[in-house]
Design an enzyme around this catalytic site. Structure first.
Site, mmCIF file in Angstrom:
data_model
loop_
_atom_site.group_PDB
_atom_site.id
_atom_site.type_symbol
_atom_site.label_atom_id
_atom_site.label_comp_id
_atom_site.label_asym_id
_atom_site.label_seq_id
_atom_site.Cartn_x
_atom_site.Cartn_y
_atom_site.Cartn_z
ATOM 1 N N ASN A 108 -73.021 -19.614 -17.437
ATOM 2 C CA ASN A 108 -74.667 -19.677 -18.576
ATOM 3 C C ASN A 108 -74.515 -18.646 -19.604
ATOM 4 O O ASN A 108 -74.606 -19.334 -19.991
ATOM 5 C CB ASN A 108 -75.559 -20.144 -17.735
ATOM 6 C CG ASN A 108 -76.990 -19.747 -17.844
ATOM 7 O OD1 ASN A 108 -76.648 -20.931 -19.031
ATOM 8 N ND2 ASN A 108 -77.482 -19.444 -17.786
ATOM 9 N N TRP B 53 -75.949 -28.556 -42.450
ATOM 10 C CA TRP B 53 -74.417 -28.640 -41.293
ATOM 11 C C TRP B 53 -73.234 -28.256 -42.009
ATOM 12 O O TRP B 53 -73.287 -29.491 -43.270
ATOM 13 C CB TRP B 53 -74.558 -29.203 -40.033
ATOM 14 C CG TRP B 53 -75.592 -29.113 -39.087
ATOM 15 C CD1 TRP B 53 -76.824 -30.102 -38.926
ATOM 16 C CD2 TRP B 53 -76.050 -27.740 -38.609
ATOM 17 N NE1 TRP B 53 -77.119 -29.671 -38.196
ATOM 18 C CE2 TRP B 53 -77.099 -28.761 -37.191
ATOM 19 C CE3 TRP B 53 -75.414 -27.117 -38.187
ATOM 20 C CZ2 TRP B 53 -77.845 -27.831 -36.620
ATOM 21 C CZ3 TRP B 53 -76.121 -26.124 -36.846
ATOM 22 C CH2 TRP B 53 -77.160 -26.300 -36.411
ATOM 23 N N GLU C 83 -84.754 -20.852 -12.017
ATOM 24 C CA GLU C 83 -83.715 -21.712 -12.535
ATOM 25 C C GLU C 83 -83.087 -22.445 -12.186
ATOM 26 O O GLU C 83 -83.205 -24.371 -13.251
ATOM 27 C CB GLU C 83 -81.862 -20.669 -11.994
ATOM 28 C CG GLU C 83 -81.516 -19.377 -12.430
ATOM 29 C CD GLU C 83 -81.913 -19.433 -14.198
ATOM 30 O OE1 GLU C 83 -81.510 -20.837 -14.513
ATOM 31 O OE2 GLU C 83 -82.490 -18.469 -14.398
ATOM 32 N N TRP D 295 -75.129 -28.536 -33.802
ATOM 33 C CA TRP D 295 -74.770 -28.528 -32.485
ATOM 34 C C TRP D 295 -74.517 -29.691 -31.549
ATOM 35 O O TRP D 295 -74.020 -29.547 -29.977
ATOM 36 C CB TRP D 295 -76.198 -28.115 -31.309
ATOM 37 C CG TRP D 295 -77.803 -29.208 -31.771
ATOM 38 C CD1 TRP D 295 -78.491 -29.072 -32.657
ATOM 39 C CD2 TRP D 295 -77.995 -30.511 -31.132
ATOM 40 N NE1 TRP D 295 -79.654 -30.613 -32.927
ATOM 41 C CE2 TRP D 295 -79.422 -31.253 -31.682
ATOM 42 C CE3 TRP D 295 -77.341 -30.976 -29.555
ATOM 43 C CZ2 TRP D 295 -79.777 -32.081 -31.290
ATOM 44 C CZ3 TRP D 295 -77.731 -31.729 -29.573
ATOM 45 C CH2 TRP D 295 -79.079 -32.794 -30.134
ATOM 46 N N TRP E 233 -78.065 -27.130 -25.390
ATOM 47 C CA TRP E 233 -77.957 -27.259 -27.264
ATOM 48 C C TRP E 233 -79.043 -26.756 -27.885
ATOM 49 O O TRP E 233 -78.918 -26.262 -28.529
ATOM 50 C CB TRP E 233 -77.498 -28.522 -26.937
ATOM 51 C CG TRP E 233 -75.536 -28.580 -26.748
ATOM 52 C CD1 TRP E 233 -74.556 -28.536 -25.262
ATOM 53 C CD2 TRP E 233 -74.929 -26.946 -27.158
ATOM 54 N NE1 TRP E 233 -74.031 -28.407 -25.505
ATOM 55 C CE2 TRP E 233 -73.558 -27.019 -26.124
ATOM 56 C CE3 TRP E 233 -74.750 -26.709 -28.885
ATOM 57 C CZ2 TRP E 233 -72.367 -26.275 -26.854
ATOM 58 C CZ3 TRP E 233 -73.746 -25.925 -28.570
ATOM 59 C CH2 TRP E 233 -72.463 -26.171 -27.828
ATOM 60 N N TRP F 263 -86.422 -24.703 -14.878
ATOM 61 C CA TRP F 263 -85.608 -25.267 -15.491
ATOM 62 C C TRP F 263 -84.805 -26.686 -15.136
ATOM 63 O O TRP F 263 -85.023 -27.454 -16.223
ATOM 64 C CB TRP F 263 -84.127 -23.571 -16.486
ATOM 65 C CG TRP F 263 -84.809 -22.528 -16.696
ATOM 66 C CD1 TRP F 263 -85.085 -21.859 -16.520
ATOM 67 C CD2 TRP F 263 -85.092 -23.396 -17.875
ATOM 68 N NE1 TRP F 263 -85.747 -21.398 -17.370
ATOM 69 C CE2 TRP F 263 -85.245 -21.743 -18.330
ATOM 70 C CE3 TRP F 263 -85.621 -24.209 -19.058
ATOM 71 C CZ2 TRP F 263 -86.410 -21.516 -20.099
ATOM 72 C CZ3 TRP F 263 -85.790 -23.634 -20.308
ATOM 73 C CH2 TRP F 263 -86.416 -22.106 -20.726
HETATM 74 C C1 FAD Z 1 -75.961 -24.960 -24.290
HETATM 75 C C2 FAD Z 1 -75.026 -25.242 -22.865
HETATM 76 C C3 FAD Z 1 -75.116 -26.175 -21.966
HETATM 77 C C4 FAD Z 1 -75.111 -26.833 -20.669
HETATM 78 N N1 FAD Z 1 -75.370 -27.600 -20.256
HETATM 79 C C5 FAD Z 1 -75.280 -28.298 -18.895
HETATM 80 C C6 FAD Z 1 -74.943 -28.856 -18.236
HETATM 81 O O1 FAD Z 1 -74.666 -29.718 -18.932
HETATM 82 N N2 FAD Z 1 -75.638 -29.316 -17.233
HETATM 83 C C7 FAD Z 1 -75.986 -28.102 -16.431
HETATM 84 O O2 FAD Z 1 -75.675 -28.601 -15.139
HETATM 85 N N3 FAD Z 1 -76.528 -27.325 -16.472
HETATM 86 C C8 FAD Z 1 -75.718 -27.192 -18.286
HETATM 87 N N4 FAD Z 1 -76.831 -25.682 -18.701
HETATM 88 C C9 FAD Z 1 -77.519 -24.769 -17.525
HETATM 89 C C10 FAD Z 1 -76.371 -24.360 -17.346
HETATM 90 O O3 FAD Z 1 -75.217 -23.010 -18.188
HETATM 91 C C11 FAD Z 1 -75.347 -24.382 -15.859
HETATM 92 O O4 FAD Z 1 -76.693 -25.119 -15.171
HETATM 93 C C12 FAD Z 1 -75.285 -23.260 -14.940
HETATM 94 O O5 FAD Z 1 -74.148 -22.411 -15.644
HETATM 95 C C13 FAD Z 1 -74.629 -23.716 -13.557
HETATM 96 O O6 FAD Z 1 -73.711 -22.899 -13.342
HETATM 97 P P1 FAD Z 1 -74.568 -22.373 -11.782
HETATM 98 O O7 FAD Z 1 -74.892 -23.475 -10.780
HETATM 99 O O8 FAD Z 1 -73.556 -20.918 -10.940
HETATM 100 O O9 FAD Z 1 -75.949 -21.600 -12.126
HETATM 101 P P2 FAD Z 1 -77.068 -21.176 -11.375
HETATM 102 O O10 FAD Z 1 -76.909 -19.492 -11.752
HETATM 103 O O11 FAD Z 1 -76.701 -21.349 -9.427
HETATM 104 O O12 FAD Z 1 -77.828 -21.847 -10.412
HETATM 105 C C14 FAD Z 1 -78.625 -22.499 -9.856
HETATM 106 C C15 FAD Z 1 -79.477 -24.251 -10.703
HETATM 107 O O13 FAD Z 1 -80.088 -23.886 -11.253
HETATM 108 C C16 FAD Z 1 -80.135 -25.208 -12.594
HETATM 109 N N5 FAD Z 1 -79.742 -24.391 -14.084
HETATM 110 C C17 FAD Z 1 -78.998 -23.235 -14.165
HETATM 111 N N6 FAD Z 1 -79.406 -22.657 -14.962
HETATM 112 C C18 FAD Z 1 -80.165 -23.744 -15.924
HETATM 113 C C19 FAD Z 1 -80.697 -24.057 -17.474
HETATM 114 N N7 FAD Z 1 -80.579 -23.004 -17.916
HETATM 115 N N8 FAD Z 1 -80.660 -25.069 -17.396
HETATM 116 C C20 FAD Z 1 -81.182 -26.143 -16.145
HETATM 117 N N9 FAD Z 1 -80.608 -25.874 -15.238
HETATM 118 C C21 FAD Z 1 -80.131 -24.841 -15.122
HETATM 119 C C22 FAD Z 1 -78.259 -25.563 -12.224
HETATM 120 O O14 FAD Z 1 -78.575 -26.869 -12.280
HETATM 121 C C23 FAD Z 1 -77.401 -24.736 -11.554
HETATM 122 O O15 FAD Z 1 -76.726 -25.358 -10.727
HETATM 123 C C24 FAD Z 1 -76.275 -25.753 -20.246
HETATM 124 C C25 FAD Z 1 -76.481 -24.451 -20.697
HETATM 125 C C26 FAD Z 1 -76.255 -24.086 -21.469
HETATM 126 C C27 FAD Z 1 -76.736 -23.392 -22.582
#
Ligand code: FAD
Length: 485
Positions: A348, A313, A282, A366, A389, A285
Site C-alpha cells: 500500500n 494532464w 483498513e 490518474w 487513485w 476504508w
Molecule cells: C493507487 C492505489 C490503488 C489501490 N488499488 C486497490 C485495489 O485495486 N484493490 C484493493 O483491494 N486495494 C487497493 N488499494 C488499497 C490498498 O493498497 C490495498 O488494499 C492493500 O495494499 C492490500 O494489501 P493487504 O491485503 O496486505 O492489506 P492490509 O494492510 O492487510 O489490509 C487488510 C485489508 O483492508 C483493505 N484495505 C487496506 N487498505 C485499504 C485502502 N487504502 N483502501 C481500501 N481498502 C483497504 C484491503 O481489503 C486489505 O486486504 C489501492 C491503494 C492505492 C494507493
C-alpha cells in the site's frame, strides 16, 4: 411443488459465510449453484489479466468445495439479463439467491429481481461483501459520509458486525435440465489463465487462490504480523500486511470472517487492541470506497471533484511506459512497479508513492494508472482501485491534497531504511551501500563501479528531476484552478 433454489455466485467464491448459499440450503429445496461469466453486459468492466488468472483459481476451488459437501457448480458464459431468467425458467427454480454488488452492475441485478418477482419467483439478495453497506451508516441527515474519519467513528456505534455464518455441512444437489447442462462450460474454457506466453509464474509463487488459501493466509497473519501491524504496516520490506486483498476481491474470504478472527485474537490477548483497531480501520476504508462507488458508479472514469476536469494532464507515452516497466530511475518507484508486474501485488505505501509519481512528477492522468493497476493487480477492485487513485490524484473524496507531493527518495529511505525492498525488486542496484540505494545518482563513480552500476545503462537516470517535477506539478494545479474558475 416448489422448485429448486438457485444460488448465483459472483464475487463471493466461498462456502463459509456465504448468506446466499446458506439461505438457499435453509429453504429445504434442492440447491443449484451457478457461476455466470459475464463480459457482455455493458455495466460489467471486463477483468484485467491478473484478475482473470486469480478468478480461475478461486472458481476451481469453489467447485471443489461445493462438490465436497454434495453440491455442483455449473459455469456458463453470457449476459446476465438473458441467461439468468432463462436458467430460472428452464430449471423451474422457485428461489433465486445472490449476494449484492455495489457498482453499475446493480442495475442488472435490480432488473432481474423485478422480472423474477413478476414471474412469481422469490428473488433474494443478501449482504456478504461488506461489513456495512452504503446507506447503513449515514450522517445525521441520512446522507452518505464523504470524509473517512467521521464515517469510521460512526461505524463504531454498530461494531462489531454480526459473526460470520458457518459453511453448510451438506447440500442437497438439484438437477439441471439437459438444455442448460448443454450450455455449461468447463472453467478452463473461460480461458482465464495465460498460456502463450505463460506470464503467471510470479503470481503462482505469490498466491494460493481460493477459500482454503485465504483461510491459511488469514491464520498466518493472525499468528504473525498482526501483532505490531499498527506500527509496521507501512514497511514494504518486512511483509507485515495480510495480503488478503485479492481474496477479498473475489470473495475467497469475507470481511466478517477477518474481523471476527482478529477480534477473537484480541480478546484472547494474542494481539494488542491497537493492531485490531488498525486492521478494522483498513477494512473500514474498503467499505468507505464501496460507498463512494455506490454513490458514483463511474468513479473509475469521472473525477469526483469536477474541478479536476480542467487539469492540464500531459501526454507522454515514453514516460508512461517507463513507469509501467519500473524504469523511472527512482529505485523505490521502480521496485513497486516491478513487484506489481511479477506478483500481481504491490504494498500500500508503495502504491501511494508510485501513484503520486505518475500524477505529479509525470503529470499523467490518474486514469492511466488506474487502468494499469486494473490489468496487473490480482486485487484490482472497482471500488478500492478507483477510489484510491482519486485519493492519490487529489480529485477524490477526502483525498490527499494534490500539492502534497511525495518525495520518492525520502519515502524510500523512511519505509525501506536498509534498502531490502529495492534490492529485492531492482537487483541491478543490490551492490550499492544503504546510503545510495534510494539515490544512486549521488554515489561517486568509485562506489558505482564497485556496485557494478552504470547509470543510464545498467539502471536508468531519473526521467524527471524531483524538484523540477514538483514545481511543474504545482504549476499545473494553479493552471487547473485558473481553468476551472
Ligand atoms: C493507487 C492505489 C490503488 C489501490 N488499488 C486497490 C485495489 O485495486 N484493490 C484493493 O483491494 N486495494 C487497493 N488499494 C488499497 C490498498 O493498497 C490495498 O488494499 C492493500 O495494499 C492490500 O494489501 P493487504 O491485503 O496486505 O492489506 P492490509 O494492510 O492487510 O489490509 C487488510 C485489508 O483492508 C483493505 N484495505 C487496506 N487498505 C485499504 C485502502 N487504502 N483502501 C481500501 N481498502 C483497504 C484491503 O481489503 C486489505 O486486504 C489501492 C491503494 C492505492 C494507493
Amino acid at each position: 411443488m416448489p422448485g429448486p433454489a438457485l444460488v448465483w455466485f459472483r464475487e463471493d467464491l466461498r462456502v463459509g459465510d456465504n448468506p446466499a448459499l446458506t439461505h438457499a440450503v435453509e429453504t429445504g429445496a434442492p440447491v443449484l449453484c451457478l457461476y455466470l461469466f459475464d463480459e457482455e453486459s455493458p455495466e460489467v468492466r471486463p477483468l484485467g489479466g491478473a484478475s482473470r488468472w486469480f478468478l480461475h483459481g478461486s472458481l476451481t476451488v469453489l467447485a471443489e468445495r461445493l462438490a465436497a459437501i454434495g453440491g455442483e457448480l455449473l459455469v456458463m458464459r453470457g449476459a446476465a439479463r438473458t441467461v439468468i431468467p432463462r436458467v430460472v425458467e428452464a430449471s423451474g427454480a422457485s428461489h433465486v439467491l445472490w449476494n449484492r454488488r455495489y457498482g453499475a452492475e446493480r442495475e442488472i441485478d435490480a432488473e432481474i429481481k423485478a422480472r423474477l418477482k413478476e414471474a412469481g419467483v422469490e428473488a433474494r439478495s443478501c449482504k456478504a461483501r461488506l461489513l456495512y453497506e452504503p446507506g447503513e451508516v449515514t450522517t445525521k441527515t441520512g446522507g452518505l459520509y464523504k470524509v473517512f474519519t467521521p464515517y469510521r467513528n460512526a461505524t463504531l456505534a454498530y461494531d462489531p458486525p454480526p459473526p460470520p455464518l458457518p459453511a453448510p455441512e451438506r447440500i442437497e444437489k438439484g438437477s439441471w435440465p439437459a438444455a442448460i447442462r448443454a450450455e455449461a462450460i468447463a472453467i478452463a474454457d473461460l480461458d482465464l489463465e495465460p498460456t502463450k506466453p505463460d506470464w503467471a509464474a510470479g503470481l503462482r509463487e505469490t498466491w494460493t487462490r481460493g477459500e482454503a488459501g485465504a483461510q491459511a493466509r488469514l491464520a498466518s497473519f493472525l499468528d504473525g504480523p498482526l501483532s505490531g501491524y499498527a506500527g509496521s504496516r507501512n514497511r514494504p520490506d518486512l511483509e507485515t500486511t495480510s495480503m488478503l486483498s485479492a481474496h477479498l476481491r473475489f470473495g475467497d474470504v469475507s470481511p466478517r470472517q477477518i474481523v471476527h478472527a482478529a477480534l477473537h485474537a484480541r480478546d484472547a490477548g494474542r494481539i494488542p487492541a491497537e493492531d485490531y483497531d488498525m486492521l478494522r480501520s483498513e477494512l473500514g476504508w474498503r467499505d468507505f470506497s464501496h460507498q463512494l462507488l455506490f454513490a458514483q458508479p463511474d468513479i473509475a472514469r469521472t473525477n469526483m471533484m469536477r474541478s479536476y476536469d480542467a487539469f492540464p494532464w500531459r501526454q507522454d507515452e515514453a514516460a508512461l511506459a517507463a513507469w509501467q516497466r519500473g524504469r523511472t530511475g527512482y529505485p523505490f518507484v521502480d521496485a513497486g512497479m516491478r513487484q506489481l508486474w511479477t506478483t500481481g501485488f504491490m504494498h500500500n505505501r508503495v502504491r501511494m508513492v508510485v501513484g503520486s509519481f505518475l500524477v505529479k512528477h509525470l503529470l499523467l492522468d490518474w486514469r492511466l494508472g488506474e487502468d494499469w493497476f486494473w490489468d496487473t493487480l490480482c486485487d484490482a477492485d472497482p471500488a478500492n482501485n478507483a477510489a484510491s487513485w482519486q485519493w492519490v490524484a487529489g480529485s477524490g473524496a477526502d483525498a490527499s491534497p494534490y500539492y502534497r507531493v511525495f518525495n520518492p527518495v525520502t519515502q524510500g529511505e523512511k519505509f525501506d531504511p536498509a534498502g531490502d525492498y529495492v534490492r529485492r525488486w531492482v537487483p541491478e542496484l543490490a551492490g550499492l551501500p544503504n546510503t545510495y540505494v534510494h539515490r544512486p545518482w549521488d554515489a561517486s563513480r568509485n562506489v558505482l563501479e564497485r556496485a557494478n552500476v552504470t547509470l543510464g545503462r545498467s539502471y536508468p537516470l531519473p526521467i524527471v528531476d524531483h524538484d523540477e517535477g514538483r514545481r511543474r506539478a504545482l504549476d499545473a494545479l494553479a493552471q487547473m484552478k485558473k481553468n476551472a474558475a
